[in-house]
Design an enzyme around this catalytic site. Structure first.
Site, mmCIF file in Angstrom:
data_model
loop_
_atom_site.group_PDB
_atom_site.id
_atom_site.type_symbol
_atom_site.label_atom_id
_atom_site.label_comp_id
_atom_site.label_asym_id
_atom_site.label_seq_id
_atom_site.Cartn_x
_atom_site.Cartn_y
_atom_site.Cartn_z
ATOM 1 N N HIS A 131 -1.634 3.651 -3.137
ATOM 2 C CA HIS A 131 -2.761 2.716 -3.289
ATOM 3 C C HIS A 131 -3.660 2.825 -2.064
ATOM 4 O O HIS A 131 -3.162 2.843 -0.932
ATOM 5 C CB HIS A 131 -2.247 1.285 -3.433
ATOM 6 C CG HIS A 131 -3.315 0.284 -3.671
ATOM 7 N ND1 HIS A 131 -3.924 0.111 -4.893
ATOM 8 C CD2 HIS A 131 -3.908 -0.598 -2.830
ATOM 9 C CE1 HIS A 131 -4.836 -0.831 -4.804
ATOM 10 N NE2 HIS A 131 -4.865 -1.262 -3.557
ATOM 11 N N LEU A 158 -0.656 0.132 -16.202
ATOM 12 C CA LEU A 158 0.688 -0.377 -15.916
ATOM 13 C C LEU A 158 1.706 0.519 -16.603
ATOM 14 O O LEU A 158 1.479 0.988 -17.723
ATOM 15 C CB LEU A 158 0.843 -1.806 -16.469
ATOM 16 C CG LEU A 158 0.401 -2.979 -15.594
ATOM 17 C CD1 LEU A 158 0.617 -4.290 -16.342
ATOM 18 C CD2 LEU A 158 1.152 -2.986 -14.266
ATOM 19 N N SER A 168 -1.254 2.845 1.248
ATOM 20 C CA SER A 168 0.118 2.364 1.093
ATOM 21 C C SER A 168 0.802 3.141 -0.020
ATOM 22 O O SER A 168 0.168 3.471 -1.022
ATOM 23 C CB SER A 168 0.126 0.875 0.695
ATOM 24 O OG SER A 168 -0.625 0.083 1.584
ATOM 25 N N ASP A 220 0.833 -3.178 -7.967
ATOM 26 C CA ASP A 220 0.782 -3.162 -6.502
ATOM 27 C C ASP A 220 1.683 -4.196 -5.832
ATOM 28 O O ASP A 220 1.477 -4.520 -4.653
ATOM 29 C CB ASP A 220 -0.670 -3.352 -6.011
ATOM 30 C CG ASP A 220 -1.620 -2.351 -6.622
ATOM 31 O OD1 ASP A 220 -2.773 -2.715 -6.909
ATOM 32 O OD2 ASP A 220 -1.180 -1.196 -6.844
ATOM 33 N N ASN A 243 4.073 4.521 -6.144
ATOM 34 C CA ASN A 243 2.624 4.599 -6.380
ATOM 35 C C ASN A 243 1.891 4.658 -5.051
ATOM 36 O O ASN A 243 2.331 4.033 -4.075
ATOM 37 C CB ASN A 243 2.164 3.354 -7.150
ATOM 38 C CG ASN A 243 0.662 3.333 -7.384
ATOM 39 O OD1 ASN A 243 0.092 4.292 -7.883
ATOM 40 N ND2 ASN A 243 0.021 2.239 -6.967
HETATM 41 C C1 GRF Z 1 -6.605 7.440 -5.061
HETATM 42 O O1 GRF Z 1 -7.396 6.852 -4.070
HETATM 43 C C2 GRF Z 1 -5.409 6.576 -5.336
HETATM 44 O O2 GRF Z 1 -4.956 5.832 -4.244
HETATM 45 C C3 GRF Z 1 -5.921 5.658 -6.355
HETATM 46 O O3 GRF Z 1 -6.757 6.423 -7.182
HETATM 47 C C4 GRF Z 1 -7.304 7.479 -6.402
HETATM 48 C C5 GRF Z 1 -7.010 8.729 -7.203
HETATM 49 O O4 GRF Z 1 -7.328 9.846 -6.607
HETATM 50 N N1 GRF Z 1 -4.883 4.990 -7.119
HETATM 51 P P1 GRF Z 1 -6.864 11.285 -7.151
HETATM 52 O O5 GRF Z 1 -6.961 11.274 -8.659
HETATM 53 O O6 GRF Z 1 -5.448 11.524 -6.694
HETATM 54 O O7 GRF Z 1 -7.833 12.226 -6.522
#
Ligand code: GRF
Length: 202
Positions: A103, A86, A135, A144, A101
């Site tokens: 997700h 967070l 997203s 989120d 962010n």
């Molecule tokens: C990604 O799938 C992102 O959505 C999630 O963590 C993963 C990180 O991937 N929060 P990376 O470190 O950018 O390869």
């Protein structure tokens, strides 16, 4: 002047790498700082390899450390790219509306505390959902929850494993996050990006 972007990472940094490949010199946004909550995060090496300053947040709950690093970099936008903690409330309060962010699911479904990485895709497969996706949303004090700015869907295919689904979603993430950053650079702040416009040629 290009929008000055700070990126926070916790892991390998593939979203950061995709963003850096999109933000070639002369584009409307520039990554000026990469922050990590783990010194061994691969994303910090991605930044160093391109000569981008990095900061390790030894205490990611320390708001003063964030604000000091963002202030020194004169950042305009904060991007969480695989950052799993967070953001301190005092940072959110100062940066409200300027933190996004990415997700790996179709929020508001499959989001919230503990929903990250492989766990998200396991939950999607367990649910029997026929589609998933990625997203990009505004960040507030709760995991989120912030306004979704962009989403793109992918099919869940027969025989999918968490790994095969994650790979299909990640390919979308690598387009969607740069699209939101470029739209923010154009508008001066993060704005919704229509689904049909995943990565406009600016
Ligand atoms: C990604 O799938 C992102 O959505 C999630 O963590 C993963 C990180 O991937 N929060 P990376 O470190 O950018 O390869």
């Amino acid at each position: 002047m290009p929008m000055r972007v700070a990126v926070a990472v916790s892991g390998r940094g593939s979203n950061l790498d995709a963003l850096l490949r999109t933000l070639a010199p002369g584009r409307t946004a520039e990554v000026v700082l990469v922050l990590g909550n783990r010194a061994e995060a691969g994303g910090l090496d991605v930044a160093r390899a391109r000569g981008i300053p990095t900061v390790v947040l030894h205490d990611p709950t320390d708001a003063a450390a964030w604000l000091d690093a963002l202030g020194r970099a004169r950042a305009d936008l904060l991007v969480l790219a695989g950052y799993l903690k967070l953001v301190p409330p005092a940072v959110v309060a100062r940066w409200r509306g300027r933190i996004v962010n990415v997700h790996p699911a179709l929020l508001p479904a499959f989001g919230g505390p503990g929903m990250y990485g492989r766990r998200v895709h396991e939950a999607v497969l367990r649910s029997g959902a026929t589609e998933s996706g990625a997203s990009v949303h505004l960040v507030d004090e709760v995991y989120d929850r912030g306004q979704v700015l962009a989403q793109e869907r992918v099919p869940v295919l027969p025989g999918d494993t968490p790994e095969t689904l994650a790979a299909r979603v990640l390919a979308v993430e690598h387009r969607l996050l740069p699209a939101v950053v470029l739209a923010a650079a154009e508008a001066g702040r993060p704005v919704p990006v229509p689904a049909s416009d995943p990565c406009p040629a600016r």
